[in-house]
Design a protein around this motif. Structure first.
Motif, PDB file in Angstrom:
ATOM      1  N   GLY A 113       0.711  10.002  -6.187  1.00 20.44           N
ATOM      2  CA  GLY A 113       1.733   9.681  -5.197  1.00 20.44           C
ATOM      3  C   GLY A 113       1.240   9.674  -3.765  1.00 20.44           C
ATOM      4  O   GLY A 113       1.962   9.219  -2.863  1.00 20.44           O
ATOM      5  N   TRP A 114       0.020  10.144  -3.531  1.00 17.86           N
ATOM      6  CA  TRP A 114      -0.489  10.241  -2.159  1.00 17.86           C
ATOM      7  C   TRP A 114      -0.539   8.914  -1.410  1.00 17.86           C
ATOM      8  O   TRP A 114      -0.197   8.870  -0.218  1.00 17.86           O
ATOM      9  CB  TRP A 114      -1.876  10.887  -2.153  1.00 17.86           C
ATOM     10  CG  TRP A 114      -1.872  12.320  -2.581  1.00 17.86           C
ATOM     11  CD1 TRP A 114      -0.788  13.145  -2.726  1.00 17.86           C
ATOM     12  CD2 TRP A 114      -3.017  13.097  -2.928  1.00 17.86           C
ATOM     13  NE1 TRP A 114      -1.187  14.386  -3.152  1.00 17.86           N
ATOM     14  CE2 TRP A 114      -2.549  14.395  -3.278  1.00 17.86           C
ATOM     15  CE3 TRP A 114      -4.375  12.840  -2.986  1.00 17.86           C
ATOM     16  CZ2 TRP A 114      -3.417  15.419  -3.673  1.00 17.86           C
ATOM     17  CZ3 TRP A 114      -5.246  13.856  -3.385  1.00 17.86           C
ATOM     18  CH2 TRP A 114      -4.756  15.127  -3.710  1.00 17.86           C
ATOM     19  N   PRO A 115      -0.968   7.808  -2.032  1.00 14.94           N
ATOM     20  CA  PRO A 115      -1.032   6.547  -1.264  1.00 14.94           C
ATOM     21  C   PRO A 115       0.312   6.117  -0.674  1.00 14.94           C
ATOM     22  O   PRO A 115       0.337   5.346   0.283  1.00 14.94           O
ATOM     23  CB  PRO A 115      -1.521   5.529  -2.316  1.00 14.94           C
ATOM     24  CG  PRO A 115      -2.303   6.350  -3.292  1.00 14.94           C
ATOM     25  CD  PRO A 115      -1.559   7.651  -3.387  1.00 14.94           C
ATOM     26  N   LEU A 116       1.419   6.642  -1.228  1.00 15.37           N
ATOM     27  CA  LEU A 116       2.743   6.334  -0.693  1.00 15.37           C
ATOM     28  C   LEU A 116       3.265   7.430   0.232  1.00 15.37           C
ATOM     29  O   LEU A 116       4.392   7.359   0.722  1.00 15.37           O
ATOM     30  CB  LEU A 116       3.738   6.113  -1.836  1.00 15.37           C
ATOM     31  CG  LEU A 116       3.449   4.909  -2.738  1.00 15.37           C
ATOM     32  CD1 LEU A 116       4.437   4.877  -3.898  1.00 15.37           C
ATOM     33  CD2 LEU A 116       3.510   3.610  -1.949  1.00 15.37           C
TER      34      LEU A 116
ATOM     35  N   VAL B 172       3.458  13.974   7.849  1.00 10.50           N
ATOM     36  CA  VAL B 172       4.132  12.775   7.362  1.00 10.50           C
ATOM     37  C   VAL B 172       3.257  11.565   7.672  1.00 10.50           C
ATOM     38  O   VAL B 172       2.569  11.526   8.697  1.00 10.50           O
ATOM     39  CB  VAL B 172       5.532  12.627   8.002  1.00 10.50           C
ATOM     40  CG1 VAL B 172       5.430  12.501   9.505  1.00 10.50           C
ATOM     41  CG2 VAL B 172       6.301  11.450   7.421  1.00 10.50           C
ATOM     42  N   ALA B 173       3.247  10.598   6.763  1.00  9.88           N
ATOM     43  CA  ALA B 173       2.393   9.422   6.924  1.00  9.88           C
ATOM     44  C   ALA B 173       3.017   8.420   7.881  1.00  9.88           C
ATOM     45  O   ALA B 173       4.232   8.382   8.062  1.00  9.88           O
ATOM     46  CB  ALA B 173       2.181   8.766   5.557  1.00  9.88           C
TER      47      ALA B 173
ATOM     48  N   ASN C 219      14.180   9.584   7.852  1.00  8.61           N
ATOM     49  CA  ASN C 219      14.009   9.929   6.439  1.00  8.61           C
ATOM     50  C   ASN C 219      14.070   8.642   5.622  1.00  8.61           C
ATOM     51  O   ASN C 219      15.042   8.357   4.923  1.00  8.61           O
ATOM     52  CB  ASN C 219      15.103  10.904   6.004  1.00  8.61           C
ATOM     53  CG  ASN C 219      14.804  11.537   4.654  1.00  8.61           C
ATOM     54  OD1 ASN C 219      13.752  11.296   4.062  1.00  8.61           O
ATOM     55  ND2 ASN C 219      15.739  12.331   4.166  1.00  8.61           N
ATOM     56  N   TRP C 220      13.008   7.860   5.698  1.00 14.15           N
ATOM     57  CA  TRP C 220      13.003   6.495   5.167  1.00 14.15           C
ATOM     58  C   TRP C 220      12.925   6.423   3.645  1.00 14.15           C
ATOM     59  O   TRP C 220      13.486   5.520   3.041  1.00 14.15           O
ATOM     60  CB  TRP C 220      11.822   5.719   5.766  1.00 14.15           C
ATOM     61  CG  TRP C 220      12.019   5.347   7.197  1.00 14.15           C
ATOM     62  CD1 TRP C 220      13.028   5.757   8.033  1.00 14.15           C
ATOM     63  CD2 TRP C 220      11.183   4.498   7.984  1.00 14.15           C
ATOM     64  NE1 TRP C 220      12.877   5.214   9.275  1.00 14.15           N
ATOM     65  CE2 TRP C 220      11.741   4.425   9.290  1.00 14.15           C
ATOM     66  CE3 TRP C 220      10.020   3.790   7.727  1.00 14.15           C
ATOM     67  CZ2 TRP C 220      11.175   3.681  10.320  1.00 14.15           C
ATOM     68  CZ3 TRP C 220       9.441   3.046   8.752  1.00 14.15           C
ATOM     69  CH2 TRP C 220      10.020   2.992  10.031  1.00 14.15           C
ATOM     70  N   PHE C 221      12.184   7.360   3.024  1.00 14.98           N
ATOM     71  CA  PHE C 221      11.924   7.244   1.594  1.00 14.98           C
ATOM     72  C   PHE C 221      12.229   8.566   0.893  1.00 14.98           C
ATOM     73  O   PHE C 221      11.771   9.627   1.336  1.00 14.98           O
ATOM     74  CB  PHE C 221      10.459   6.863   1.335  1.00 14.98           C
ATOM     75  CG  PHE C 221      10.017   5.635   2.088  1.00 14.98           C
ATOM     76  CD1 PHE C 221      10.389   4.368   1.660  1.00 14.98           C
ATOM     77  CD2 PHE C 221       9.248   5.752   3.235  1.00 14.98           C
ATOM     78  CE1 PHE C 221       9.990   3.237   2.361  1.00 14.98           C
ATOM     79  CE2 PHE C 221       8.843   4.634   3.943  1.00 14.98           C
ATOM     80  CZ  PHE C 221       9.219   3.366   3.504  1.00 14.98           C
ATOM     81  N   ALA C 222      12.954   8.484  -0.209  1.00 12.19           N
ATOM     82  CA  ALA C 222      13.318   9.691  -0.948  1.00 12.19           C
ATOM     83  C   ALA C 222      12.086  10.378  -1.523  1.00 12.19           C
ATOM     84  O   ALA C 222      12.043  11.616  -1.611  1.00 12.19           O
ATOM     85  CB  ALA C 222      14.299   9.338  -2.066  1.00 12.19           C
ATOM     86  N   PHE C 223      11.052   9.599  -1.911  1.00 12.13           N
ATOM     87  CA  PHE C 223       9.870  10.201  -2.534  1.00 12.13           C
ATOM     88  C   PHE C 223       9.021  10.991  -1.536  1.00 12.13           C
ATOM     89  O   PHE C 223       8.117  11.716  -1.932  1.00 12.13           O
ATOM     90  CB  PHE C 223       9.020   9.150  -3.264  1.00 12.13           C
ATOM     91  CG  PHE C 223       8.645   7.959  -2.432  1.00 12.13           C
ATOM     92  CD1 PHE C 223       7.614   8.025  -1.502  1.00 12.13           C
ATOM     93  CD2 PHE C 223       9.319   6.758  -2.595  1.00 12.13           C
ATOM     94  CE1 PHE C 223       7.267   6.922  -0.752  1.00 12.13           C
ATOM     95  CE2 PHE C 223       8.977   5.638  -1.842  1.00 12.13           C
ATOM     96  CZ  PHE C 223       7.947   5.709  -0.920  1.00 12.13           C
TER      97      PHE C 223
END
Length: 501
Positions: free
Chosen positions: A330-333, A359-360, A490-494
């Motif tokens: 999951g790191w690339p996301l 945060v990325a 908070n763009w992405f739930a993952f």
């Protein structure tokens, strides 16, 4: 003016990049004025060097040595009682002197070296692509990535290591491109210099060992004609010379740093003995920490401690409340973010929170993932379907950096202990270089034709990445956010960002 800009373009580009990088990475590194994440460990370790106290820990010593050297040179806490730092491996509030400490010097090596590493990044892309405009543009992605910035602006190891990693890659790229352009042959000292850089990277964290693949790349370029014609005798003869030429400097640097680590530990700790052997403890008591006998025994004890510590690290448990670890897939996301620390205040019923979150920058990270997917497709099309390539040298560089990225990720997937999102920062940098190269490959004709539309689109893309960096900058620099402002980011739930109420 045009002639002046043409003559001094490289210097102007490097100057702009350096100023931007220093501003982003180093201004205000004293904030937050509190410990977070692994600073609790690393500042305690650095202080032990200053106090001359022996210690052992799971990572090689170079990062902490640089922190200690910075603190000793600047002396920002020389008037404070930091004696308790050497009596623990994990700093807590009760170990702090009255009024706290200054963090600038401990954080400076990581922040400064990471800021300077943009010069290597620019040099790598410029040498491979032979396009200074392309190198200039993509260098901004190294500067304006939120995860790289927050983690490097701390007394942690990745900023220091990435400087040496990019230095090693630049050394390799410089030698290979000079050879390819018939400026000079690859020399034995190129192997030696590369070994020194790799030794420095491994002396910060052992995951730097992935850079050993750079020796393969350098040797392949050096002996390409012999490889194509299967001249086994010449290949093995050259291996017998180049392997020790590269490996001996690597080991010399690595062991020299451990010699400093062991020699500076001239006093036994009072809180634990790290299961040091009786022989090693006696040598320290006798004042012989700088002796060869102490180095030999201390090195064995340190390696034994590192191995035992690694075996004792728990596995990832996603069901555990507050688990900060994450699966490497999951790191690339950008999965999963880590809330390093937070503080809040309420004014007239409105809560303002200062987050310090790893945060990325999604524009950067998702682009890197896309570049790896595109590179994999390109490589498959070449070797499975025998499709021709636009530029053989550029194709092989894409193959090399895709290989570095995948090799690191495959190695990480074999590790059972819990791992964290910042362990992805090393392959992220490999991917950033690859992103610049795959862009060069896709728009090969347009770039060589100096297409304005291509450069305008590239500028818009870089501008978007910078804009998104500032969208998430409150997490990076601990700027206050309300709950509504948090939700907007908070763009992405993952990502599993958690609001503080």
């Amino acid at each position: 003016m045009r002639n002046f800009l043409t003559r001094h373009l490289q210097k102007i580009y490097l100057g702009v990049l350096l100023v931007c990088s220093l501003c982003v990475y180093t201004i205000g590194i004293g904030h937050p004025n509190a410990l977070f994440w692994d600073e609790n460990y690393h500042i305690a370790s650095a202080q032990k060097y200053i106090d001359g106290v022996m210690y052992m820990e799971p990572h090689p010593p170079l990062g902490k040595l640089l922190m200690a050297g910075s603190e000793a040179a600047l002396g920002l806490n020389s008037d404070k009682d930091t004696s308790k730092f050497s009596q623990t491996d994990y700093l807590r509030d009760q170990h702090m002197p009255e009024g706290g400490i200054e963090y600038h010097a401990f954080r400076l090596p990581s922040a400064l070296l990471m800021a300077l590493s943009v010069l290597f990044f620019y040099g790598i892309v410029r040498r491979i692509s032979r396009n200074p405009h392309l190198a200039f543009a993509f260098s901004f992605l190294l500067i304006f990535d939120n995860a790289l910035v927050i983690h490097s602006r701390a007394a942690m190891l990745e900023g220091v290591q990435l400087f040496f990693i990019l230095g090693a890659i630049y050394q390799c790229a410089r030698a290979i491109t000079a050879h390819a352009q018939q400026e000079r042959a690859i020399r034995l000292r190129d192997y030696a210099y590369l070994g020194i850089w790799i030794g420095l990277a491994v002396a910060v964290k052992v995951n730097g060992a992935v850079l050993l693949l750079l020796f393969v790349m350098l040797y392949g370029a050096d002996q390409w004609e012999s490889i194509k014609h299967w001249h086994w005798g010449k290949l093995f003869q050259h291996l017998a010379i180049t392997v020790p030429t590269g490996v001996v400097p690597l080991l010399a640097v690595f062991f020299a740093i451990f010699y400093l680590h062991i020699g500076l530990g001239s006093n036994l700790p009072t809180h634990k003995n790290y299961e040091a052997s009786n022989e090693y403890q006696q040598l320290i008591k006798d004042g012989q920490s700088w002796s060869f006998a102490a180095f030999n025994q201390g090195l064995l004890d340190n390696w034994r401690y590192m191995a035992k510590y690694a075996d004792g690290v728990p596995k990832l448990d996603v069901c555990k409340e507050g688990e900060n670890g994450s699966y490497a897939m999951g790191w690339p996301l950008g999965t999963k973010t880590i809330n390093y620390r937070w503080s809040k205040r309420s004014v007239d019923g409105t809560t303002y929170v200062r987050y310090h979150n790893l945060v990325a920058n999604p524009v950067v990270w998702f682009s890197v993932l896309a570049s790896i997917v595109l590179s994999a497709g390109l490589i498959i099309s070449r070797y499975v379907y025998q499709n021709p390539v636009k530029d053989s040298a550029l194709f092989y560089w894409i193959l090399a950096f895709t290989g570095l990225y995948l090799s690191y990720m495959i190695a990480i997937l074999q590790i059972e202990r819990v791992m964290y999102l910042y362990h992805y920062l090393v392959p992220l940098v490999f991917g950033l270089i690859n992103l610049a190269l795959i862009f060069n490959y896709i728009f090969y004709a347009e770039l060589h034709g100096h297409s304005r539309h291509t450069y305008i689109n590239l500028a818009v893309y870089i501008g978007l990445a910078i804009a998104v960096f500032f969208v998430f900058a409150p997490f990076t620099y601990s700027w206050e956010l309300t709950e509504a402002q948090f939700d907007m980011r908070n763009w992405f739930a993952f990502w599993k960002l958690q609001v503080v109420r």
